[in-house]
Design a protein around this motif. Structure first.
Motif, PDB file in Angstrom:
ATOM      1  N   GLY A  65      -7.350  -7.378 -11.508  1.00 11.26           N
ATOM      2  CA  GLY A  65      -7.320  -6.368 -10.434  1.00 11.26           C
ATOM      3  C   GLY A  65      -5.949  -6.352  -9.776  1.00 11.26           C
ATOM      4  O   GLY A  65      -5.162  -7.294  -9.902  1.00 11.26           O
ATOM      5  N   ALA A  66      -5.623  -5.237  -9.124  1.00  9.48           N
ATOM      6  CA  ALA A  66      -4.324  -5.120  -8.439  1.00  9.48           C
ATOM      7  C   ALA A  66      -4.416  -4.006  -7.420  1.00  9.48           C
ATOM      8  O   ALA A  66      -5.442  -3.316  -7.325  1.00  9.48           O
ATOM      9  N   GLU A  67      -3.330  -3.827  -6.678  1.00 11.42           N
ATOM     10  CA  GLU A  67      -3.232  -2.729  -5.710  1.00 11.42           C
ATOM     11  C   GLU A  67      -1.935  -1.976  -6.023  1.00 11.42           C
ATOM     12  O   GLU A  67      -0.905  -2.610  -6.301  1.00 11.42           O
ATOM     13  N   HIS A  68      -1.997  -0.647  -6.060  1.00 12.09           N
ATOM     14  CA  HIS A  68      -0.788   0.110  -6.438  1.00 12.09           C
ATOM     15  C   HIS A  68      -0.729   1.434  -5.678  1.00 12.09           C
ATOM     16  O   HIS A  68      -1.760   2.096  -5.505  1.00 12.09           O
ATOM     17  N   ARG A  69       0.475   1.776  -5.227  1.00 14.94           N
ATOM     18  CA  ARG A  69       0.669   3.045  -4.498  1.00 14.94           C
ATOM     19  C   ARG A  69       1.321   4.048  -5.438  1.00 14.94           C
ATOM     20  O   ARG A  69       2.371   3.781  -6.027  1.00 14.94           O
ATOM     21  N   ILE A  70       0.687   5.196  -5.594  1.00 16.31           N
ATOM     22  CA  ILE A  70       1.128   6.231  -6.535  1.00 16.31           C
ATOM     23  C   ILE A  70       2.442   6.864  -6.048  1.00 16.31           C
ATOM     24  O   ILE A  70       2.631   7.077  -4.863  1.00 16.31           O
TER      25      ILE A  70
END
Ligand code: EPZ
Length: 432
Positions: free
Chosen positions: A225-230
């Protein structure tokens, strides 16, 4: 079908904020299928194509939760149905982006072949050939492709015979879980490809060279899992820069990435539009005086984006002289020219080239949208046209522009949406 009613002749003034990029959010959502852990995506634009992709992920068995502020959490704990059905794919060809992740994660995928669309045949033969290079067995029957890799995918050296954005993205998402190294040559260099690679690396993938023509990927056994800003939507931002110029106003476009817009900025400056830095992630655009015609040819990134060709053509109808616009990416991307001519433009199509003579006074007309970017072109022309223009089938715009009418109205455009009695789904059925 919803319509836009636009009263032209009003210079746009003020600030307009850029949304997250639809064409980055789509592969990012598909990439969530590569792990059983939750992935948080920020700045997902709430547009129709995104809703379609979210429904597709749920169809495969993933869970999709929308959080506040345009954030989305996807968790594909267990993929129960590795397929993209015709009903979904026919409304959005980018559904083929689940092909690579599904084969990589489950060893199988059943994806409907996309039909063509208004701008061209849109085949996915290059996606399929690339997957076969990684060891997948792909068969085609009844309008579907069935891909299998019972022993997993194996890294390989792939040279795309033609640059393909979603083909590069599909292959990257397959290769990250393949055994061994994959080298992709003649890869697409679009910012959305780079954004996807950055997200995959945050998930534990090993990727080098994204943004260049050669991408190297070392396969790993699993992703996390991860967190990413488009990234910001460069096509929306570019559309607003052109809106500022064609309306004779002055707009500051905020929350954008100027480095992604260099080809457009160069052409606008050649045409006599002043483009200035307006602080971090912001550009100011103003049509200084008479617009000058300039020639333009669409190319793969970092060339002039084909997704801004229609909008630029609308601007060239107001420029002094003859502009030769050449479309090298898609075989049928001049549908907007016919509608612009109905509004008074002087455009002649010769094969892949549109010859635009200007300036021509545009007058209001009844117009119909044919595809996403053609719709934007008609709205831009309506901003410059005398009288009230009625644009039909604006659901095409809603596919890729977040609240386009509201954003334009907030900077002075006299634009309003007339909701249709029919639901948009019914309208789309009727129209397709
Ligand atoms: C992506 O489409 C974008 N869509 C398109 O944006 C964009 O116009 C296009 O790239 C070009 O920049 C998304 O990212 C979701 P391609 P894609 O594969 O990947 C041919 C918009 O308005 N080709 O780079 O489908 C193809 O027919 C949309 O937001 C094959 O022949 O485009 C085209 O002529 C419209 N076989 C050329 O390559 C294949 O297997 C480039 O297409 C794949 C593509």
């Amino acid at each position: 079908m919803d319509q836009f009613l636009i009263e032209g002749g009003v210079p746009l003034l003020g600030e307009v904020a850029t949304s997250g990029a639809k064409n980055s959010a789509l592969p990012a959502l598909a990439a969530c299928l590569l792990t059983d852990e939750p992935v948080i995506l920020q700045r997902i634009p709430p547009v129709r194509d995104i809703r379609t992709m979210q429904k597709l992920l749920e169809h495969t068995g993933a869970r999709v939760d929308e959080l506040a502020g345009g954030n989305v959490v996807v968790q594909a704990s267990d993929i129960t149905k590795p397929e993209a059905p015709y009903e979904v794919v026919k409304t959005m060809r980018a559904s083929s982006l689940v092909l690579g992740p599904l084969v990589a994660r489950t060893g199988r995928a059943r994806v409907s072949l996309p039909g063509g669309c208004a701008i061209g045949a849109r085949p996915i033969n290059l996606h399929i050939a690339a997957l076969e290079h990684l060891g997948a067995r792909v068969e085609q029957s009844h309008g579907y492709i069935e891909a299998r890799a019972d022993d997993g995918l194996k890294g390989n050296h792939i040279v795309f015979e033609r640059i393909t954005v979603t083909g590069t993205e599909d292959l990257m998402m397959a290769a990250v879980l393949a055994q061994g190294e994959t080298v992709i040559q003649n890869a697409a260099r679009e910012p959305e490809v780079v954004d996807l690679a950055e997200m995959l690396v945050k998930m534990g993938a090993r990727i080098e060279g994204a943004g260049t023509s050669t991408i190297r990927i070392q396969g790993v056994s699993r992703l996390y899992g991860a967190e990413h800003r488009i990234v910001p939507d460069r096509i929306e931002a570019g559309t607003f820069l052109i809106a500022s110029a064609i309306s004779g106003g002055e707009l500051v476009v905020t929350g954008c990435e100027p480095a992604h817009l260099e080809a457009l900025i160069a052409k606008l400056q050649q045409a006599g539009v002043t483009i200035a830095d307006a602080g971090p992630g912001a550009l100011r655009a103003k049509a200084a005086g008479h617009l000058r015609s300039v020639d333009m040819t669409t190319e793969e990134h970092p060339g002039f984006a084909t997704d801004l060709q229609a909008q630029f053509m609308a601007l060239m109808t107001q420029a002094e002289g003859i502009s030769f616009i050449t479309e090298k990416i898609f075989e049928n991307r001049f549908m907007h020219a016919l509608e612009l001519c109905r509004m008074g433009a002087d455009i002649r199509i010769e094969g892949r080239q549109a010859i635009v003579a200007g300036p021509r006074k545009l007058t209001s007309a009844q117009a119909i949208c044919s595809d996403l970017r053609a719709s934007a072109s008609l709205v831009l022309a309506a901003l410059a046209a005398e009288g009230e223009t009625v644009i039909d089938r604006v659901y095409h715009m809603d596919r890729g522009y977040e609240r386009f009418d509201e954003k334009l109205a907030a900077v002075g455009a006299r634009i309003r949406r007339v909701a249709s009695k029919q639901s948009d789904e019914k309208s789309m059925e009727a129209a397709s």
